[in-house]
Design an enzyme around this catalytic site. Sequence first.
Site, PDB file in Angstrom:
ATOM      1  N   LYS A  76      -3.807   8.945  -8.541  1.00  0.00           N
ATOM      2  CA  LYS A  76      -5.130   9.451  -8.246  1.00  0.00           C
ATOM      3  C   LYS A  76      -4.982  10.922  -7.861  1.00  0.00           C
ATOM      4  CE  LYS A  76      -5.071   7.218  -3.659  1.00  0.00           C
ATOM      5  NZ  LYS A  76      -4.049   6.176  -3.626  1.00  0.00           N
TER       6      LYS A  76
ATOM      7  N   ASP B  40      -6.608  14.121   1.193  1.00  0.00           N
ATOM      8  CA  ASP B  40      -5.789  13.461   2.213  1.00  0.00           C
ATOM      9  C   ASP B  40      -4.403  14.096   2.347  1.00  0.00           C
ATOM     10  OD1 ASP B  40      -4.700  12.528  -0.166  1.00  0.00           O
ATOM     11  OD2 ASP B  40      -4.144  10.600   0.708  1.00  0.00           O
TER      12      ASP B  40
ATOM     13  N   ASP C 106      -3.939  12.992  -2.971  1.00  0.00           N
ATOM     14  CA  ASP C 106      -4.398  12.138  -4.068  1.00  0.00           C
ATOM     15  C   ASP C 106      -5.781  11.543  -3.821  1.00  0.00           C
ATOM     16  OD1 ASP C 106      -3.527  10.370  -2.147  1.00  0.00           O
ATOM     17  OD2 ASP C 106      -2.156   9.262  -3.447  1.00  0.00           O
ATOM     18  N   ARG C 107      -6.283  11.635  -2.581  1.00  0.00           N
ATOM     19  CA  ARG C 107      -7.621  11.101  -2.311  1.00  0.00           C
ATOM     20  C   ARG C 107      -8.653  12.214  -2.268  1.00  0.00           C
ATOM     21  NH1 ARG C 107      -7.401   6.169   1.972  1.00  0.00           N
ATOM     22  NH2 ARG C 107      -5.573   5.142   1.098  1.00  0.00           N
TER      23      ARG C 107
ATOM     24  N   SER D  60       0.871   9.338   2.931  1.00  0.00           N
ATOM     25  CA  SER D  60      -0.489   9.579   2.485  1.00  0.00           C
ATOM     26  C   SER D  60      -1.452   9.929   3.613  1.00  0.00           C
ATOM     27  CB  SER D  60      -0.973   8.362   1.710  1.00  0.00           C
ATOM     28  OG  SER D  60      -2.180   8.652   1.063  1.00  0.00           O
ATOM     29  N   HIS D  61      -2.457   9.069   3.805  1.00  0.00           N
ATOM     30  CA  HIS D  61      -3.502   9.354   4.787  1.00  0.00           C
ATOM     31  C   HIS D  61      -3.093   8.954   6.202  1.00  0.00           C
ATOM     32  CE1 HIS D  61      -3.623   5.306   3.373  1.00  0.00           C
ATOM     33  NE2 HIS D  61      -4.274   4.953   4.465  1.00  0.00           N
TER      34      HIS D  61
ATOM     35  N   ASP E  76      -1.426  13.618   1.156  1.00  0.00           N
ATOM     36  CA  ASP E  76      -0.611  13.958  -0.012  1.00  0.00           C
ATOM     37  C   ASP E  76      -1.460  14.397  -1.210  1.00  0.00           C
ATOM     38  OD1 ASP E  76      -1.624  11.366  -0.251  1.00  0.00           O
ATOM     39  OD2 ASP E  76       0.007  10.718  -1.557  1.00  0.00           O
TER      40      ASP E  76
HETATM   41  C1  VG1 Z   1      -4.740   1.654   0.782  1.00  0.00           C
HETATM   42  C2  VG1 Z   1      -5.986   1.607  -0.066  1.00  0.00           C
HETATM   43  C3  VG1 Z   1      -5.621   1.521  -1.522  1.00  0.00           C
HETATM   44  C4  VG1 Z   1      -4.706   2.691  -1.889  1.00  0.00           C
HETATM   45  C5  VG1 Z   1      -3.505   2.731  -0.963  1.00  0.00           C
HETATM   46  C6  VG1 Z   1      -2.639   3.940  -1.192  1.00  0.00           C
HETATM   47  O1  VG1 Z   1      -3.984   0.473   0.587  1.00  0.00           O
HETATM   48  O2  VG1 Z   1      -6.800   0.532   0.306  1.00  0.00           O
HETATM   49  O3  VG1 Z   1      -6.797   1.531  -2.292  1.00  0.00           O
HETATM   50  O4  VG1 Z   1      -4.254   2.570  -3.216  1.00  0.00           O
HETATM   51  O5  VG1 Z   1      -3.939   2.765   0.386  1.00  0.00           O
HETATM   52  O6  VG1 Z   1      -3.369   5.129  -1.063  1.00  0.00           O
HETATM   53  P1  VG1 Z   1      -4.037  -0.780   1.601  1.00  0.00           P
HETATM   54  O7  VG1 Z   1      -3.031  -1.750   1.063  1.00  0.00           O
HETATM   55  O8  VG1 Z   1      -3.721  -0.241   2.969  1.00  0.00           O
HETATM   56  O9  VG1 Z   1      -5.440  -1.283   1.546  1.00  0.00           O
HETATM   57  V1  VG1 Z   1      -2.603   6.554  -0.571  1.00  0.00           V
HETATM   58  O10 VG1 Z   1      -3.685   7.792  -0.678  1.00  0.00           O
HETATM   59  O11 VG1 Z   1      -2.243   5.984   0.972  1.00  0.00           O
HETATM   60  O12 VG1 Z   1      -1.243   6.649  -1.502  1.00  0.00           O
HETATM   61 CO    CO Z   2      -2.793   9.595  -0.484  1.00  0.00          CO
END
Ligand code: VG1
Ligand code: CO
Length: 543
Positions: free
Chosen positions: A376, A277, A281-282, A113-114, A279
């Site tokens: 998302k 982001d 989804d953000r 992801s990010h 992937d």
């Molecule tokens: C983080 C965010 C959470 C989100 C998750 C995956 O998790 O706070 O809201 O669902 O990333 O997002 P954490 O456990 O690090 O707080 V993504 O865009 O990384 O799939």
């Molecule tokens: Co993501």
Amino acid sequence: MEKLTISTQPIAGQKPGTSGLRKKTKVFMGPHFLENYVQAIFDGIGGVAGAVLVVGGDGRYFNDRAIQVILRMAAANGAAKVIVGKDGVLSTPAASHLIRKNKTEGGLILSASHNPGGIDADFGLKYNGPNGGPAAENVTDKIYAATQTLTEYRIIECMDIVIGAIGTQSLGAMAIEIVDPVTDYAALMEELFDFGAIRALFDSGFTMRFDAMHAVTGPYAKEILENRLGAAAGTVVNAVPLPDFGNGHPDPNPIWAKDLMDLMMGPDAPDFGAASDGDGDRNMIVGRGAYVTPSDSLAVLTANAHLAPAYKKGLAGVARSMPTSAAADRVAEAMGIAHFETPTGWKFFGNLLDAGRATLCGEESAGTGSDHVREKDGLWAVLLWLNILAEKRISVSDILTAHWATYGRNYYSRHDYEAVASDAANGLMDALRTALLDLAGKSVGELTVAMADEFSYLDPVDGSTSAGQGIRISFTNGARVVFRLSGTGTEGATLRVYLEQLELDPAQMNRDPQEALAPVIAAADELAGITTRTGRAAPDVIS
Ligand code: VG1
Ligand code: CO
């Protein structure tokens, strides 16, 4: 082509976190690691014999090699067919859509992801179920259990499979269908939104910048915004996905999308700015001179979604993760629709969406989505905003001001302390856990505690419980602080402190958020002893 069964051993401690398994890329690249985890997923979901799966990732470093392994293992485990994004690329929401559209048994999404990408950065792998959403906890528990009992994995030995051209081929008895990653997703967006109205908005001179952050949404945003909606060429910047995201941090928030923020706050700002982001989804939404917090964005979208064709009949309900501000709750109450508070992570929204109890969902971490997929969806949020702007023809800043005047403003901020020693972070949470038992009624600085607990979620659809989902402390003046440890980090622990203050006085609605939150920031430190316990004088990231 030979089918091999390789003896292996259980892999310790590979518990899927908030969003699948995330590790340093080199861990995934280590001998048999990826293979073991893929086999554990297959075993954990009851095998993939005869199954159809979707596979794709955000294109980060090792995506290409990992896809080859997954295809060879899917074939060796008897899968009937795998649908793969061309070059192994699919955004997370596009993968979710393909799983649903083709009614497959689920899919594997390769992404951290990010988190940054590269050989010295992060990699991740996630299984999404037949509804297109991240596997629920009872499934990830089974995958984790499989990692503990693994004795062998199955793989076909063969040359690399060519995944750069659209079409169908076979690998042993398994079919591999390579699809264009954008086509089906773009068609879905055309169904949901009034593309004619958005095109008319751009025709009227409306300007925008979309920062794809060298991540997966570049091709999606170019096709949809520039080609189909008529945004000016060059509207989408950093549009070419790169394995290391151009050495950046593909996290759409004011810190990591600083170039976009600077532009939007400066004299040459276009009407609208957005980013997505790694992937896809953000989302980040920002108007000229007006940053929209993700919590506010969810509230504004809830209040206005009916302006887009897909939601014109209204919403069944809105769901937000617990640390997300209560802004959307008050809109839901005013509209007379249901609202839900779930633990962090998109997997908890799945049941509510499947049951038709929620239509929109959102998280404070820049995730917003609806029942069109089970993830998302960054570009979806951007398009819903555009559809609303096309109908209202007022600025983002005016939308926010009017929204706050109606519902009040929830000042909001998240303070992250990254790569903290795990012992220190766990110690801090343990101490809070003990302290909260008799916090109610106590004063902390200038605030008085109204309620303190550790969030435990009772899923209203299937009756399951998820405990230990963050410590929340609310105060009598409408302030709240939440403490939780991240489940997506790959180094030490990340402490997240979520801060909120409700403001109902219109004269007080244009303050600097950090200033407006100062009393609750001070209370958070006093309650948790952040500085003393972590040795950090200030957060690493304030968003
Ligand atoms: C983080 C965010 C959470 C989100 C998750 C995956 O998790 O706070 O809201 O669902 O990333 O997002 P954490 O456990 O690090 O707080 V993504 O865009 O990384 O799939
Ligand atoms: Co993501």
